[in-house]
Design a protein around this motif. Sequence first.
Motif, PDB file in Angstrom:
ATOM      1  N   CYS A  19       0.863  -1.192   0.000  1.00 31.34           N
ATOM      2  CA  CYS A  19       0.000   0.000   0.000  1.00 31.34           C
ATOM      3  C   CYS A  19       0.891   1.230   0.000  1.00 31.34           C
ATOM      4  CB  CYS A  19      -0.907   0.020   1.231  1.00 31.34           C
ATOM      5  SG  CYS A  19      -2.256  -1.165   1.089  1.00 31.34           S
ATOM      6  N   GLY A  21       0.445   3.714   1.952  1.00 34.80           N
ATOM      7  CA  GLY A  21       0.209   4.346   3.253  1.00 34.80           C
ATOM      8  C   GLY A  21      -0.678   3.392   4.027  1.00 34.80           C
ATOM      9  N   LYS A  22      -1.043   3.776   5.230  1.00 34.65           N
ATOM     10  CA  LYS A  22      -1.919   2.880   6.005  1.00 34.65           C
ATOM     11  C   LYS A  22      -3.181   3.626   6.403  1.00 34.65           C
ATOM     12  CE  LYS A  22      -2.742  -1.094   7.734  1.00 34.65           C
ATOM     13  NZ  LYS A  22      -2.801  -2.289   6.904  1.00 34.65           N
ATOM     14  N   CYS A  23      -4.314   3.142   5.968  1.00 35.61           N
ATOM     15  CA  CYS A  23      -5.580   3.774   6.335  1.00 35.61           C
ATOM     16  C   CYS A  23      -5.856   3.444   7.807  1.00 35.61           C
ATOM     17  CB  CYS A  23      -6.708   3.247   5.459  1.00 35.61           C
ATOM     18  SG  CYS A  23      -6.340   3.405   3.696  1.00 35.61           S
ATOM     19  N   TYR A  25      -8.362   2.845   9.586  1.00 40.60           N
ATOM     20  CA  TYR A  25      -9.391   1.860   9.965  1.00 40.60           C
ATOM     21  C   TYR A  25      -9.006   0.442   9.540  1.00 40.60           C
ATOM     22  CZ  TYR A  25     -10.394   2.559   5.058  1.00 40.60           C
ATOM     23  OH  TYR A  25     -10.262   2.666   3.706  1.00 40.60           O
ATOM     24  N   CYS A  26      -7.867   0.298   8.855  1.00 37.18           N
ATOM     25  CA  CYS A  26      -7.560  -0.972   8.194  1.00 37.18           C
ATOM     26  C   CYS A  26      -6.730  -1.903   9.067  1.00 37.18           C
ATOM     27  CB  CYS A  26      -6.810  -0.696   6.891  1.00 37.18           C
ATOM     28  SG  CYS A  26      -6.320  -2.209   6.054  1.00 37.18           S
ATOM     29  N   SER A  30      -0.680  -5.302   5.372  1.00 34.39           N
ATOM     30  CA  SER A  30      -0.079  -4.585   4.240  1.00 34.39           C
ATOM     31  C   SER A  30       1.211  -3.931   4.698  1.00 34.39           C
ATOM     32  CB  SER A  30      -1.042  -3.535   3.671  1.00 34.39           C
ATOM     33  OG  SER A  30      -1.196  -2.465   4.575  1.00 34.39           O
ATOM     34  N   GLY A  68      -5.861  -7.074  -2.024  1.00 36.23           N
ATOM     35  CA  GLY A  68      -4.743  -6.575  -1.241  1.00 36.23           C
ATOM     36  C   GLY A  68      -5.198  -5.951   0.053  1.00 36.23           C
ATOM     37  N   GLY A  69      -4.291  -5.042   0.471  1.00 30.75           N
ATOM     38  CA  GLY A  69      -3.254  -4.333  -0.243  1.00 30.75           C
ATOM     39  C   GLY A  69      -3.815  -3.541  -1.445  1.00 30.75           C
ATOM     40  N   THR A  70      -2.900  -3.146  -2.266  1.00 30.97           N
ATOM     41  CA  THR A  70      -3.250  -2.330  -3.428  1.00 30.97           C
ATOM     42  C   THR A  70      -2.584  -2.910  -4.679  1.00 30.97           C
ATOM     43  OG1 THR A  70      -3.305  -0.415  -1.946  1.00 30.97           O
ATOM     44  CG2 THR A  70      -3.338   0.056  -4.306  1.00 30.97           C
ATOM     45  N   ASN A 103      -6.952   0.857  -6.531  1.00 31.43           N
ATOM     46  CA  ASN A 103      -7.250   2.112  -5.858  1.00 31.43           C
ATOM     47  C   ASN A 103      -7.162   3.239  -6.873  1.00 31.43           C
ATOM     48  OD1 ASN A 103      -7.861   1.150  -3.370  1.00 31.43           O
ATOM     49  ND2 ASN A 103      -5.844   1.500  -2.476  1.00 31.43           N
ATOM     50  N   ARG A 140      -7.489   8.263   3.305  1.00 31.31           N
ATOM     51  CA  ARG A 140      -7.261   7.806   1.933  1.00 31.31           C
ATOM     52  C   ARG A 140      -6.377   8.812   1.218  1.00 31.31           C
ATOM     53  NH1 ARG A 140      -8.981   2.549   1.227  1.00 31.31           N
ATOM     54  NH2 ARG A 140      -8.357   3.038  -0.888  1.00 31.31           N
ATOM     55  N   ARG A 141      -5.608   8.296   0.259  1.00 36.48           N
ATOM     56  CA  ARG A 141      -4.658   9.154  -0.440  1.00 36.48           C
ATOM     57  C   ARG A 141      -5.165   9.560  -1.818  1.00 36.48           C
ATOM     58  NH1 ARG A 141      -3.973   5.319   3.060  1.00 36.48           N
ATOM     59  NH2 ARG A 141      -3.200   3.868   1.501  1.00 36.48           N
TER      60      ARG A 141
HETATM   61  S1  SF4 Z   1      -5.416  -2.441   2.244  1.00 34.69           S
HETATM   62 FE1  SF4 Z   1      -6.801  -0.822   1.531  1.00 34.69          FE
HETATM   63  S2  SF4 Z   1      -7.721  -0.043   3.426  1.00 34.69           S
HETATM   64 FE2  SF4 Z   1      -5.879  -1.197   4.033  1.00 34.69          FE
HETATM   65  S3  SF4 Z   1      -4.213   0.338   4.139  1.00 34.69           S
HETATM   66 FE3  SF4 Z   1      -4.201  -0.534   2.073  1.00 34.69          FE
HETATM   67  S4  SF4 Z   1      -5.465   0.886   0.862  1.00 34.69           S
HETATM   68 FE4  SF4 Z   1      -5.928   1.278   3.023  1.00 34.69          FE
END
Ligand code: SF4
Length: 382
Positions: A19, A21-23, A25-26, A30, A68-70, A103, A140-141
Amino acid sequence: MNVETFHHPDGLYLHVPFCDGKCPYCAFYSVAFTPEGEAGWLRAVRAELARERAEWPELRPATIYIGGGTPSLLSGEAWMRLGEALHAAFELSSVTEWTVEANPGSLTPERLARWKGLGVNRISLGAQAFDDGVLRRLGRRHTVAQVREAVEAIGAAGFDNWGLDLIACVPGVGPARWAATLDAALALRPRHISVYALTVEEGAQLAKERAAGRFAPLSDGRQLARLATAEKRLGEAGFARYEISNYALPGFECRHNLAVWRGGDYLGLGAAAASHRGGRRWTNEADISAYIAAPMPPRELERSNVEGQALDRLIFGLRTAEGVSLSELEQRYAPPVTGLGRWRRTLEQLAKIGVVVEANGVWRLTRRGREVADGVAVELMG
Ligand code: SF4
């Protein structure tokens, strides 16, 4: 050893752990994307593919899901090599659905063209919101403009089967703003919409924020109201709620996930990926360094427990619109599932309070049941 007499098409799942970055809530596994990380991960995936090919040579996946992940962060070169490795490892001529999660900030026309060339035919786009302020609050980015660009690119690349993820129950997003979010999503004409309530997962940043008093989730009543609005508005637009968090236009349900909920077999590749084959379940360790370093990824084998599998099938089945029948469980899992009698009694009790309903031997959650689905699962597990 249990024998599964119900066959569902096999699936292939690949977890891309990167990813940008790290959201907050997630709680999914990742790591930050780096070109070196990508190269090591790709080598490990190729090795895992080669090994699984030897262990499961008859696997002819009907569905592939790359999540994922992304996944859209992977480079064009990585996608090329990944595609070659997948095609070399397994016979993919039976694949009817191949999904990639993307994303908005990293979905480019070049990436889409490459996926098309590989055989990808379904895109799941993490839109999450249609308000830049809310996107920022969610950590979110990407921006709403990037969501719209991504959707345009998906259409221009010729993908017909695509969907959006939305996050419901964000504090500060009142009924009118939430309705506007749903309308903005519908205006883009997706075929599939997933609606997930913002929850505080253990291990996610949001859990710390809540403990520190900096985050308060919406009340249960407000959450239920937002989710009911989603069901109503999406239903009016022709979307069926075929699973508790998933809506689709007719024929656009996610086949891969449906097969998983029906208890089908699937091979999971990559760190943190889970697999299910003929009653055996295992999960690769959620540690990319270990995954890259070890010739065999460390695996955590779950007990092959007939009761547990039958209960999973029951709980996941109840959450789908098609429901689940106890006689299917009886026929499918051998030796006989001893919990059946207890589950039947629990379901009958739950039916009396209106949270499940039975018709022609098939059990489903009612509207009220969908609001308290976790509680239903707890009752059945008890
Ligand atoms: S997996 Fe999705 S929700 Fe989790 S950090 Fe990565 S982009 Fe954000």
